[in-house]
Motif scaffolding. Sequence first.
Motif, short mmCIF file in Angstrom:
data_model
loop_
_atom_site.label_atom_id
_atom_site.label_comp_id
_atom_site.label_asym_id
_atom_site.label_seq_id
_atom_site.Cartn_x
_atom_site.Cartn_y
_atom_site.Cartn_z
N GLU A 195 0.83 -1.21 0.00
CA GLU A 195 0.00 0.00 0.00
C GLU A 195 0.86 1.26 0.00
O GLU A 195 0.61 2.21 -0.76
CB GLU A 195 -0.93 0.01 1.22
CG GLU A 195 -1.85 1.21 1.27
CD GLU A 195 -2.80 1.18 2.45
OE1 GLU A 195 -3.62 2.09 2.58
OE2 GLU A 195 -2.70 0.23 3.27
N SER A 196 1.89 1.29 0.86
CA SER A 196 2.73 2.48 0.94
C SER A 196 3.55 2.67 -0.34
O SER A 196 3.72 3.79 -0.83
CB SER A 196 3.66 2.41 2.16
OG SER A 196 4.48 1.27 2.11
N ASN A 198 2.75 1.65 -3.39
CA ASN A 198 1.88 2.05 -4.49
C ASN A 198 1.23 3.41 -4.30
O ASN A 198 0.63 3.94 -5.23
CB ASN A 198 0.83 0.96 -4.74
CG ASN A 198 1.42 -0.22 -5.50
OD1 ASN A 198 1.46 -0.22 -6.73
ND2 ASN A 198 1.88 -1.23 -4.77
N SER A 199 1.37 3.98 -3.10
CA SER A 199 0.92 5.36 -2.92
C SER A 199 1.78 6.29 -3.77
O SER A 199 1.35 7.40 -4.13
CB SER A 199 0.99 5.77 -1.45
OG SER A 199 2.34 5.88 -1.02
N ASP A 202 0.87 7.97 -7.29
CA ASP A 202 0.36 9.33 -7.38
C ASP A 202 1.57 10.26 -7.52
O ASP A 202 2.39 10.37 -6.62
CB ASP A 202 -0.43 9.67 -6.11
CG ASP A 202 -1.07 11.05 -6.16
OD1 ASP A 202 -0.49 11.96 -6.78
OD2 ASP A 202 -2.15 11.23 -5.56
N VAL A 205 2.33 12.64 -4.66
CA VAL A 205 2.91 12.01 -3.46
C VAL A 205 4.39 11.73 -3.69
O VAL A 205 5.23 12.01 -2.84
CB VAL A 205 2.16 10.70 -3.12
CG1 VAL A 205 2.86 9.97 -1.98
CG2 VAL A 205 0.72 10.99 -2.76
#
Length: 250
Positions: A195-196, A198-199, A202, A205
């Motif tokens: 999750e982190s 693939n953040s 963005d 980010v």
Amino acid sequence: MYSALFPENSPHHCVFKVEAAYDINGVPSNRVAEIYAWFDSIKSFDSKDDFTDMKSNMFLGFLINLQESILMYESTAQVRDGDLSFIGKTYGINIYSLELFFEPALHIVNALLRFSGSEQIDRNVFNYNTENIRAGLVRNNVSMSTVFPIKVVRTIKGLPLSYFTYSALREYKELHKYLIPDLVVLLGDLFCSAESVNSLADGNVFNQVAGECFARVNNIGPPESPELLDKYNNIHAALKRLLYRKSLDA
């Protein structure tokens, strides 16, 4: 799956318990024995030895075979950076979050073993997410191009260079202390889960993280020590490239 567990069952013959069976060479000859063998093989990778690219590929191969041969399911999840791919087929096994594969896998396998009257796998002694394994998988599959047929999906441009920066900071202990330890923590947190990671897909980010890291390194300035200066310059240059990652190949 029922037929695989109880191959001899039919409308005229039914058994409710299956023991692990092996041939004269110790090779598993039924599905229960195969389950134990697969998990024993996976557990054997958690050692103090270096997790080389060969070991990494073997480990990933065991995971794919476990999913296809034992669990017999296909993932319908959206493909993410870090997912395994083999001969054009993508699996829902992500190197950044092995627990997302192993926790349901252990649940399914223990349900099958319980159903067949066999001893279940102790989840408490099955440590699949050690730093040794995680660091080896990331190092061998993100920061370089592997020659093995099992690939790791890469969708985020600049991620290999980001990992290089993180790895270099961890390796250069003196430079790590010089550049503020929380910079290592910041980058380490990015690689702690799927999750982190693939953040960072963005762009805002990613640019924010790269900008913050570059600003910290740039504001501290080069060290006086000649031994650290080259290492500092490498990391400074890598972070600067991340700020302009559109020019990167990967």
